[in-house]
Design an enzyme around this catalytic site. Structure first.
Site, PDB file in Angstrom:
ATOM      1  N   HIS A 228      67.828  46.527   3.701  1.00  0.00           N
ATOM      2  CA  HIS A 228      66.404  46.596   3.395  1.00  0.00           C
ATOM      3  C   HIS A 228      65.563  46.136   4.585  1.00  0.00           C
ATOM      4  O   HIS A 228      64.635  46.827   5.014  1.00  0.00           O
ATOM      5  CB  HIS A 228      66.110  45.731   2.166  1.00  0.00           C
ATOM      6  CG  HIS A 228      64.668  45.633   1.790  1.00  0.00           C
ATOM      7  ND1 HIS A 228      64.105  46.395   0.792  1.00  0.00           N
ATOM      8  CD2 HIS A 228      63.665  44.861   2.272  1.00  0.00           C
ATOM      9  CE1 HIS A 228      62.821  46.095   0.672  1.00  0.00           C
ATOM     10  NE2 HIS A 228      62.539  45.160   1.573  1.00  0.00           N
ATOM     11  N   GLU A 229      65.903  44.975   5.129  1.00  0.00           N
ATOM     12  CA  GLU A 229      65.116  44.434   6.248  1.00  0.00           C
ATOM     13  C   GLU A 229      65.250  45.301   7.497  1.00  0.00           C
ATOM     14  O   GLU A 229      64.290  45.471   8.246  1.00  0.00           O
ATOM     15  CB  GLU A 229      65.535  42.994   6.537  1.00  0.00           C
ATOM     16  CG  GLU A 229      65.323  42.023   5.397  1.00  0.00           C
ATOM     17  CD  GLU A 229      63.912  42.012   4.845  1.00  0.00           C
ATOM     18  OE1 GLU A 229      62.961  42.322   5.598  1.00  0.00           O
ATOM     19  OE2 GLU A 229      63.753  41.704   3.654  1.00  0.00           O
ATOM     20  N   HIS A 232      62.688  48.010   7.539  1.00  0.00           N
ATOM     21  CA  HIS A 232      61.403  47.623   8.121  1.00  0.00           C
ATOM     22  C   HIS A 232      61.482  47.620   9.650  1.00  0.00           C
ATOM     23  O   HIS A 232      60.560  48.057  10.341  1.00  0.00           O
ATOM     24  CB  HIS A 232      60.998  46.233   7.633  1.00  0.00           C
ATOM     25  CG  HIS A 232      60.685  46.153   6.181  1.00  0.00           C
ATOM     26  ND1 HIS A 232      59.869  47.045   5.548  1.00  0.00           N
ATOM     27  CD2 HIS A 232      61.068  45.248   5.236  1.00  0.00           C
ATOM     28  CE1 HIS A 232      59.749  46.710   4.268  1.00  0.00           C
ATOM     29  NE2 HIS A 232      60.492  45.638   4.057  1.00  0.00           N
TER      30      HIS A 232
END
Length: 311
Positions: A228-229, A232
């Site tokens: 997920h990170e 980004h």
């Protein structure tokens, strides 16, 4: 400024009026960064709030006006590169060196095994190759372990002095993913690629060490926080960015949603615009086991971001 995927650790400070308080080294209570309101855990270590964001948003505010400026800068950079091959192919087409920085307490708390790190690399490679679903996009990324280091420092372990420790320990260039494993008030925090020019010395992602494969956090211990990170870090917004708007996350094949997902609620539809909420998307806030895919639209955006800012 960073993005964050929250989980308040067992030793976190009190929450009041929606703001997390942290105890400074002097012992005085100080207000945390604006993005620090997050998901608490109870005494068993499981989240007290099902949503990853808990009581507060997990991203720095990116207004509609800022989104437009970011998009305009992206298009300008791509035009200057005359539509870089990676950007037009929908695949990043790169090998990403990954550096793990394990931030231990003075007593050694917060350690992870080499096996966990190797498994985390495998999770990243599977997720970014579309390996969890027949409908998932292949972003064309290969993650390779470039190095692991360990530091014993109570403040760094608790993510205090984060700008300082990242500046002192970050390795590699703009194409290198640095992962700091800490025990802090979030599941994870990431930087955006368009911020590298002014924040390159602290570029990367911070991840709750117990979210790695085999970690101790129920529903969040399959290694998907790092995926997920990293999304980004590649330039992807949350699927609920901007709420129920046509712009939303700048990706056309992720249906708009009004808010983050909690758990894995099949059929959730939080927005009147077409499509059910993309609860299986890595850029929502679902449980690790619920995550299945990035879309082709996200692959296109990530490849454009890579060509513009990290290639």
């Amino acid at each position: 400024m960073p993005l964050s995927r929250h989980l308040t650790s067992l030793a976190a400070g009190a929450v009041a009026a929606g703001a997390l308080l942290a105890v400074a080294p002097s012992g005085t209570a100080t207000a945390a960064r604006p993005e620090a309101a997050g998901c608490q855990v109870n005494e068993s270590g499981t989240p007290a709030f099902a949503a990853r964001g808990g009581t507060g948003g997990d991203t720095r505010a990116v207004s509609a006006a800022e989104q437009k400026r970011i998009q305009a800068d992206l298009e300008k950079r791509l035009a200057a590169k005359k539509g870089a091959t990676a950007a037009s192919s929908g695949r990043i087409g790169a090998t990403v060196p990954v550096y793990f920085h394990v931030m231990l307490s003075a007593s050694g708390a917060g350690d992870v095994t080499q096996s966990q790190i190797d498994q985390q690399i495998s999770v990243l490679n599977r997720d970014y190759a579309g390996g969890k679903s027949s409908t998932a996009a292949d972003l064309g990324v290969t993650f390779t372990l470039a190095g692991v280091d360990r530091y014993k420092n109570n403040s760094w372990h608790q993510d205090k002095q984060s700008s300082t420790y990242r500046r002192q320990t970050r390795l590699g260039g703009k194409n290198a993913l640095n992962v700091w494993l800490v025990d802090f008030s979030y599941l994870g925090i990431a930087t955006f690629p368009w911020d590298y020019a002014r924040q390159g010395a602290i570029d990367g992602i911070r991840v709750q060490y117990s979210s790695l494969p085999g970690g101790s956090i129920a529903n969040y211990n399959l290694g998907e926080t790092a995926s997920h990170e990293a999304g980004h870090w590649f330039g992807l917004y949350h699927t609920f960015q901007g709420g129920c708007t046509a712009t939303n996350d700048e990706v056309t094949d992720t249906p708009a949603q009004s808010s983050a997902t909690s758990g894995c609620p099949a059929g959730r539809d939080s927005c009147s615009l077409p499509g059910l909420d993309p609860i299986h998307n890595f850029m929502d806030y679902s449980y690790d086991s619920c995550y299945l895919e990035f879309t082709q639209g996200q692959a296109d955006r990530a490849s454009q971001m890579w060509a513009a800012y990290r290639a």
